[in-house]
Design a protein around this motif. Structure first.
Motif, PDB file in Angstrom:
ATOM      1  N   GLN A   1      -7.621  -8.977 -19.643  1.00 37.33           N
ATOM      2  CA  GLN A   1      -6.735  -7.867 -19.340  1.00 37.33           C
ATOM      3  C   GLN A   1      -7.483  -6.633 -18.836  1.00 37.33           C
ATOM      4  O   GLN A   1      -6.873  -5.746 -18.250  1.00 37.33           O
ATOM      5  CB  GLN A   1      -5.909  -7.495 -20.579  1.00 37.33           C
ATOM      6  N   VAL A   2      -8.776  -6.543 -19.097  1.00 41.41           N
ATOM      7  CA  VAL A   2      -9.569  -5.423 -18.603  1.00 41.41           C
ATOM      8  C   VAL A   2     -10.904  -5.940 -18.091  1.00 41.41           C
ATOM      9  O   VAL A   2     -11.337  -7.052 -18.427  1.00 41.41           O
ATOM     10  CB  VAL A   2      -9.824  -4.345 -19.691  1.00 41.41           C
TER      11      VAL A   2
ATOM     12  N   GLN B   1      -3.044  -5.059 -13.603  1.00 42.22           N
ATOM     13  CA  GLN B   1      -1.855  -4.387 -13.104  1.00 42.22           C
ATOM     14  C   GLN B   1      -0.620  -5.278 -13.246  1.00 42.22           C
ATOM     15  O   GLN B   1      -0.722  -6.499 -13.380  1.00 42.22           O
ATOM     16  CB  GLN B   1      -2.053  -3.992 -11.641  1.00 42.22           C
ATOM     17  N   PRO B   2       0.580  -4.673 -13.248  1.00 40.88           N
ATOM     18  CA  PRO B   2       1.812  -5.465 -13.345  1.00 40.88           C
ATOM     19  C   PRO B   2       1.895  -6.511 -12.244  1.00 40.88           C
ATOM     20  O   PRO B   2       1.579  -6.242 -11.083  1.00 40.88           O
ATOM     21  CB  PRO B   2       2.926  -4.415 -13.207  1.00 40.88           C
ATOM     22  N   GLY B   3       2.312  -7.703 -12.605  1.00 41.76           N
ATOM     23  CA  GLY B   3       2.408  -8.808 -11.662  1.00 41.76           C
ATOM     24  C   GLY B   3       1.169  -9.666 -11.599  1.00 41.76           C
ATOM     25  O   GLY B   3       1.175 -10.708 -10.937  1.00 41.76           O
ATOM     26  N   GLN B   4       0.088  -9.232 -12.263  1.00 37.65           N
ATOM     27  CA  GLN B   4      -1.146 -10.002 -12.294  1.00 37.65           C
ATOM     28  C   GLN B   4      -1.295 -10.674 -13.651  1.00 37.65           C
ATOM     29  O   GLN B   4      -1.030 -10.064 -14.684  1.00 37.65           O
ATOM     30  CB  GLN B   4      -2.362  -9.108 -12.026  1.00 37.65           C
ATOM     31  N   CYS B   5      -1.721 -11.923 -13.648  1.00 35.64           N
ATOM     32  CA  CYS B   5      -1.923 -12.645 -14.903  1.00 35.64           C
ATOM     33  C   CYS B   5      -3.289 -12.359 -15.502  1.00 35.64           C
ATOM     34  O   CYS B   5      -3.488 -12.520 -16.713  1.00 35.64           O
ATOM     35  CB  CYS B   5      -1.731 -14.144 -14.694  1.00 35.64           C
TER      36      CYS B   5
ATOM     37  N   SER C   1      -0.669   3.294   2.282  1.00 33.17           N
ATOM     38  CA  SER C   1      -1.112   2.011   2.839  1.00 33.17           C
ATOM     39  C   SER C   1      -0.904   0.883   1.838  1.00 33.17           C
ATOM     40  O   SER C   1      -0.529  -0.242   2.221  1.00 33.17           O
ATOM     41  CB  SER C   1      -2.585   2.102   3.232  1.00 33.17           C
ATOM     42  N   GLN C   2      -1.114   1.179   0.549  1.00 36.75           N
ATOM     43  CA  GLN C   2      -0.867   0.162  -0.470  1.00 36.75           C
ATOM     44  C   GLN C   2       0.607  -0.191  -0.533  1.00 36.75           C
ATOM     45  O   GLN C   2       0.982  -1.363  -0.683  1.00 36.75           O
ATOM     46  CB  GLN C   2      -1.368   0.655  -1.823  1.00 36.75           C
ATOM     47  N   THR C   3       1.460   0.848  -0.396  1.00 33.57           N
ATOM     48  CA  THR C   3       2.901   0.589  -0.364  1.00 33.57           C
ATOM     49  C   THR C   3       3.286  -0.232   0.859  1.00 33.57           C
ATOM     50  O   THR C   3       4.085  -1.174   0.779  1.00 33.57           O
ATOM     51  CB  THR C   3       3.673   1.916  -0.372  1.00 33.57           C
ATOM     52  N   ASP C   4       2.709   0.129   2.007  1.00 37.35           N
ATOM     53  CA  ASP C   4       2.988  -0.633   3.231  1.00 37.35           C
ATOM     54  C   ASP C   4       2.541  -2.092   3.092  1.00 37.35           C
ATOM     55  O   ASP C   4       3.246  -3.011   3.527  1.00 37.35           O
ATOM     56  CB  ASP C   4       2.275   0.015   4.421  1.00 37.35           C
ATOM     57  N   GLU C   5       1.381  -2.266   2.479  1.00 38.33           N
ATOM     58  CA  GLU C   5       0.896  -3.635   2.281  1.00 38.33           C
ATOM     59  C   GLU C   5       1.840  -4.420   1.381  1.00 38.33           C
ATOM     60  O   GLU C   5       2.133  -5.596   1.634  1.00 38.33           O
ATOM     61  CB  GLU C   5      -0.510  -3.598   1.677  1.00 38.33           C
ATOM     62  N   MET C   6       2.335  -3.759   0.341  1.00 38.85           N
ATOM     63  CA  MET C   6       3.271  -4.430  -0.555  1.00 38.85           C
ATOM     64  C   MET C   6       4.556  -4.798   0.174  1.00 38.85           C
ATOM     65  O   MET C   6       5.102  -5.896  -0.001  1.00 38.85           O
ATOM     66  CB  MET C   6       3.579  -3.519  -1.744  1.00 38.85           C
ATOM     67  N   VAL C   7       5.053  -3.880   1.033  1.00 34.00           N
ATOM     68  CA  VAL C   7       6.266  -4.166   1.797  1.00 34.00           C
ATOM     69  C   VAL C   7       6.031  -5.319   2.760  1.00 34.00           C
ATOM     70  O   VAL C   7       6.879  -6.218   2.908  1.00 34.00           O
ATOM     71  CB  VAL C   7       6.729  -2.898   2.535  1.00 34.00           C
TER      72      VAL C   7
END
Length: 425
Positions: free
Chosen positions: A197-198, A213-217, A303-309
């Motif tokens: 987790q860390v 981060q959320p969405g990561q195992c 840019s991170q938001t754009d990548e996610m989109v």
């Protein structure tokens, strides 16, 4: 765990007879009296765990336990047996063994315990495992898992949740309410490292912590991009601190100039104002740098938001392509024709059914007419309107009527016959 006043002691602590039994050593063979053995073991196990929770710690050692539970100048004789028993059942684990189960890189950044004691632990283990050294530290597995979950929950609910990487000192400040010291935090991070987790690493001599981060195992290794973002965020904080300091100095210089003017010291007041002006110029330059850094961070976030989109778009296109894999225009036209044909067929059926219902309705109308004629034939004579009835005289009508008899109406048969004979005569 320096004194017994730091933990809540049970009510039986004042019972001399009971405490004499609990302070005595364990029998060498548990089978001699399993009830007494288990009772004493349960008592000390619960008290040790409770003391750790109240101290917000996850580690214990025999020396501190002896000091904590000292009573009337006596220390419990069976605490070493308690530690050995908990270690055998997996509830306690030596710090060296606990750290060895995680990546060895952790040993380079941990507190002094993780740097020095492994050699001492190894040496003590060579002396024999039946002895428990006074200063040897053990990790309470149940508590370190609870502490790790608390640390992760505090991070996820904090203002740093949007940052994947933060400094070890920031994390210490953030978790000060649940971790008594850095050693406790290190143990919790070791458990989180074991749970993937860390990830903790060194950057320019500074310990940094990366959270999953959320969405990561599981957490990934710290990348160069994340290091760059962390440096920008750290620069932003430094510039904000410097700006705040310059602002305070400017206010202080202005106040000093005002006081000097009141005292008639115009030259010194002017010097203070000049120092204030220089500070404001430096602040303007730093503010420009701060705005540049904030602009870069905003662009990175965008840019991170754009990548996610874009990733979402890509996933949507892939899903849509898979969904339309067996769909063709010819197949769609064929289905539409079939639907139209079925609709026409249904309309014909409905028209046929509605015609039968119409004829049935006509028969019902004829029956209604016949029933109405029968009702007209059996209808009684019309009542005479009230206005056609003769008026009933009201004056003197009641006076002309005979008086109502007041005698008893219950005549006997014999009396009636006598009256009949008189009438005959």
């Amino acid at each position: 765990m320096s004194s017994s006043t730091e933990v809540t002691l049970p009510r039986e602590w004042n019972d001399d007879e009971r405490m004499n039994f609990l302070f005595s050593d364990f029998k060498e063979n548990r089978e001699v009296n399993t009830t007494d053995w288990d009772s004493k073991m349960d008592f000390w196990t619960g008290l040790v765990l409770q003391s750790c929770r109240e101290r917000r710690s996850v580690c214990v050692n025999l020396q501190d336990l002896n000091k904590t539970f000292r009573r009337k100048e006596r220390s419990p004789l069976g605490l070493a047996t308690v530690i050995q028993s908990l270690s055998r059942c997996g509830k306690l684990q030596r710090e060296s063994e606990f750290a060895a189960n995680v990546d060895c890189g952790w040993l380079s950044w941990g507190v002094g315990l993780l740097l020095v004691k492994p050699l001492k632990w190894t040496f003590s283990s060579l002396l024999g495992r039946n002895r428990v050294p006074l200063e040897e530290s053990y990790v309470v597995i149940e508590l370190v898992k609870e502490k790790a979950a608390e640390v992760l929950r505090i991070y996820q609910r904090s203002e740093f949740a949007g940052r994947s990487v933060l400094s070890f000192q920031e994390l210490c400040t953030l978790t000060s309410s649940v971790c008594a010291d850095e050693s406790t935090l290190c143990m919790a991070l070791l458990q989180l490292q074991r749970d993937k987790q860390v990830m903790v690493s060194l950057h320019e001599g500074e310990k940094i912590v990366k959270f999953c981060q959320p969405g990561q195992c599981r957490v990934a290794t710290v990348s160069d991009v994340e290091i760059g973002i962390y440096q920008l965020q750290r620069s932003e904080k430094l510039l904000e601190a410097r700006l705040e300091k310059l602002s305070l100095e400017a206010d202080k210089s202005k106040e000093e100039a005002r006081v000097l003017l009141r005292e008639g010291k115009k030259v010194q007041a002017l010097r203070c104002l000049r120092g204030r002006k220089r500070g404001e110029k430096r602040a303007d330059g730093l503010f420009g740098q701060l705005e540049s850094i904030r602009g870069i961070l905003d662009r990175i976030a965008q840019s991170q938001t754009d990548e996610m989109v874009l990733q979402a778009y890509q996933a949507g296109v892939t899903s849509l392509r898979f969904s339309l894999k067996d769909v063709t225009v010819e197949r769609a036209e064929s289905l539409v024709d079939q639907i139209q044909e079925l609709c026409d067929k249904q309309d014909d059926v409905n028209q046929t059914i509605s015609g039968a219902v119409t004829s049935a309705d006509e028969d019902m109308d004829e029956l209604e007419e016949e029933l109405k004629s029968l009702l007209d034939e059996t209808k009684p004579n019309p009542e005479v309107p009230p206005e056609n009835l003769p008026n009933v005289p009201s004056d003197g009508l009641l006076d002309s009527l005979p008086d109502i008899p007041h005698s008893d109406l219950n005549f006997s048969t014999k009396h009636l016959q006598e009256q009949l004979e008189q009438l005959t005569l």
